[in-house]
Design a protein around this motif. Structure first.
Motif, mmCIF file in Angstrom:
data_model
loop_
_atom_site.group_PDB
_atom_site.id
_atom_site.type_symbol
_atom_site.label_atom_id
_atom_site.label_comp_id
_atom_site.label_asym_id
_atom_site.label_seq_id
_atom_site.Cartn_x
_atom_site.Cartn_y
_atom_site.Cartn_z
ATOM 1 N N LEU A 1 36.037 -40.990 35.855
ATOM 2 C CA LEU A 1 35.491 -40.645 37.163
ATOM 3 C C LEU A 1 33.978 -40.595 37.042
ATOM 4 O O LEU A 1 33.441 -39.842 36.228
ATOM 5 N N LEU A 2 33.305 -41.415 37.812
ATOM 6 C CA LEU A 2 31.851 -41.465 37.833
ATOM 7 C C LEU A 2 31.316 -40.693 39.028
ATOM 8 O O LEU A 2 31.804 -40.855 40.144
ATOM 9 N N SER A 3 30.310 -39.872 38.781
ATOM 10 C CA SER A 3 29.527 -39.242 39.843
ATOM 11 C C SER A 3 28.089 -39.706 39.661
ATOM 12 O O SER A 3 27.494 -39.504 38.600
ATOM 13 N N ALA A 4 27.536 -40.354 40.685
ATOM 14 C CA ALA A 4 26.179 -40.883 40.599
ATOM 15 C C ALA A 4 25.455 -40.657 41.921
ATOM 16 O O ALA A 4 26.057 -40.624 42.984
ATOM 17 N N THR A 5 24.138 -40.531 41.824
ATOM 18 C CA THR A 5 23.295 -40.268 42.990
ATOM 19 C C THR A 5 22.311 -41.412 43.159
ATOM 20 O O THR A 5 21.715 -41.870 42.176
ATOM 21 N N ARG A 6 22.120 -41.864 44.402
ATOM 22 C CA ARG A 6 21.116 -42.916 44.641
ATOM 23 C C ARG A 6 19.734 -42.382 44.291
ATOM 24 O O ARG A 6 19.289 -41.378 44.827
ATOM 25 N N SER A 7 19.075 -43.066 43.386
ATOM 26 C CA SER A 7 17.750 -42.620 42.942
ATOM 27 C C SER A 7 16.664 -43.232 43.800
ATOM 28 O O SER A 7 16.931 -44.090 44.653
ATOM 29 N N ARG B 1 22.445 -49.782 48.232
ATOM 30 C CA ARG B 1 21.789 -50.089 49.505
ATOM 31 C C ARG B 1 22.357 -49.273 50.662
ATOM 32 O O ARG B 1 21.605 -48.795 51.531
ATOM 33 N N VAL B 2 23.672 -49.123 50.724
ATOM 34 C CA VAL B 2 24.267 -48.458 51.893
ATOM 35 C C VAL B 2 24.155 -46.932 51.826
ATOM 36 O O VAL B 2 24.344 -46.254 52.836
ATOM 37 N N LEU B 3 23.844 -46.390 50.648
ATOM 38 C CA LEU B 3 23.684 -44.940 50.504
ATOM 39 C C LEU B 3 22.278 -44.516 50.898
ATOM 40 O O LEU B 3 21.299 -45.200 50.602
ATOM 41 N N ARG B 4 22.179 -43.351 51.515
ATOM 42 C CA ARG B 4 20.868 -42.768 51.761
ATOM 43 C C ARG B 4 20.291 -42.280 50.424
ATOM 44 O O ARG B 4 21.017 -42.124 49.439
ATOM 45 N N GLU B 5 18.997 -42.028 50.412
ATOM 46 C CA GLU B 5 18.380 -41.459 49.215
ATOM 47 C C GLU B 5 19.014 -40.098 48.932
ATOM 48 O O GLU B 5 19.137 -39.262 49.826
ATOM 49 N N GLY B 6 19.481 -39.904 47.719
ATOM 50 C CA GLY B 6 20.188 -38.678 47.365
ATOM 51 C C GLY B 6 21.674 -38.728 47.672
ATOM 52 O O GLY B 6 22.407 -37.767 47.379
ATOM 53 N N GLY B 7 22.152 -39.839 48.258
ATOM 54 C CA GLY B 7 23.575 -39.990 48.556
ATOM 55 C C GLY B 7 24.398 -40.128 47.290
ATOM 56 O O GLY B 7 23.894 -40.537 46.237
ATOM 57 N N LYS B 8 25.675 -39.806 47.386
ATOM 58 C CA LYS B 8 26.560 -39.744 46.217
ATOM 59 C C LYS B 8 27.562 -40.896 46.197
ATOM 60 O O LYS B 8 28.123 -41.264 47.233
ATOM 61 N N TYR B 9 27.776 -41.422 44.996
ATOM 62 C CA TYR B 9 28.795 -42.448 44.766
ATOM 63 C C TYR B 9 29.785 -41.904 43.749
ATOM 64 O O TYR B 9 29.403 -41.462 42.658
ATOM 65 N N PHE B 10 31.070 -41.922 44.112
ATOM 66 C CA PHE B 10 32.143 -41.481 43.222
ATOM 67 C C PHE B 10 33.094 -42.658 42.994
ATOM 68 O O PHE B 10 33.595 -43.246 43.941
ATOM 69 N N MET B 11 33.336 -42.969 41.723
ATOM 70 C CA MET B 11 34.149 -44.134 41.376
ATOM 71 C C MET B 11 35.207 -43.749 40.342
ATOM 72 O O MET B 11 34.910 -43.109 39.339
ATOM 73 N N LEU B 12 36.451 -44.149 40.629
ATOM 74 C CA LEU B 12 37.574 -43.912 39.726
ATOM 75 C C LEU B 12 38.083 -45.255 39.222
ATOM 76 O O LEU B 12 38.390 -46.146 40.023
ATOM 77 N N CYS B 13 38.143 -45.409 37.902
ATOM 78 C CA CYS B 13 38.585 -46.681 37.307
ATOM 79 C C CYS B 13 39.399 -46.423 36.045
ATOM 80 O O CYS B 13 39.299 -45.362 35.440
ATOM 81 N N PHE B 14 40.197 -47.421 35.648
ATOM 82 C CA PHE B 14 40.919 -47.330 34.382
ATOM 83 C C PHE B 14 39.928 -47.250 33.223
ATOM 84 O O PHE B 14 38.923 -47.959 33.203
#
Length: 200
Positions: A194-200, A131-144
């Protein structure tokens, strides 16, 4: 939310293992290789602010949020001391709709927050980030990752399949790749994804 705040405030009365005096190397690399570009950025679960500060130092307009008032207070002081402009706010990542407009950010980063989520929180979390990302915005997540040995329940060790099943309904996943989660207990050795994802 107050009970959660008290728990995390207690954690930050000391120095938890993830509380480094430098940014996570995975995020530094994302900045260096141009995957994170200058823009409006949100660091969720920002702790004492190292990752948010490095984003600001590289041209981002940054907000950092965390449940722990102690951590946010220390992050504010750290940014002031380093003459870096970052807005730090006490907020719950599962309720970001109370604070932010839809599509407000170009990039969202998450260093070690998703892997403390309970199963029932995961979908809500993914929707809030989306929701908080614009269309095409990127989310990067680092987890165990599930390749990291450990006897403790938290932080959770996650498989690629678990990450994909949570985020693929609302994001286009670019990659889920092996990385390192730096910590005070074993610097540069904890196995992560490490996840790289784009708001669809």
């Amino acid at each position: 939310m107050r009970r959660k705040n008290l728990f995390w405030d207690d954690v930050y009365k000391g120095t938890p293992p993830w509380d480094l005096d430098h940014p996570q190397p995975a995020f530094e690399a994302l900045i260096k290789n141009g995957e994170i570009k200058p823009g409006r950025a949100l660091d969720i679960g920002c702790g004492r602010g190292e990752n948010a500060i490095i984003l600001a130092m590289n041209g981002c307009d940054v907000i950092g949020i965390d449940l722990a008032e102690n951590a946010i207070s220390d992050a504010k002081a750290k940014a002031t001391e380093r003459h870096v402009k970052v807005k730090f706010v006490v907020e719950d990542a599962l309720q970001m709709n109370r604070l932010f407009e839809e599509g407000e950010f170009d990039v969202v980063i998450d260093s070690g927050l998703f892997h403390v989520m309970m199963d029932e929180q995961r979908r809500v979390f993914a929707q809030q980030v989306h929701r908080v990302l614009r269309e095409g915005g990127k989310y990067f997540m680092l987890c165990f990752s599930d390749k990291e040995p450990g006897e403790y329940e938290l932080p959770r060790r996650l498989s690629k399949a678990e990450i994909e099943s949570t985020f693929s309904p609302v994001f286009d996943i670019t990659y889920i790749k092996e990385a390192v989660f730096d910590s005070l207990l074993s610097p540069s050795r904890r196995k992560a994804y490490l996840l790289s994802a784009t708001r669809s």
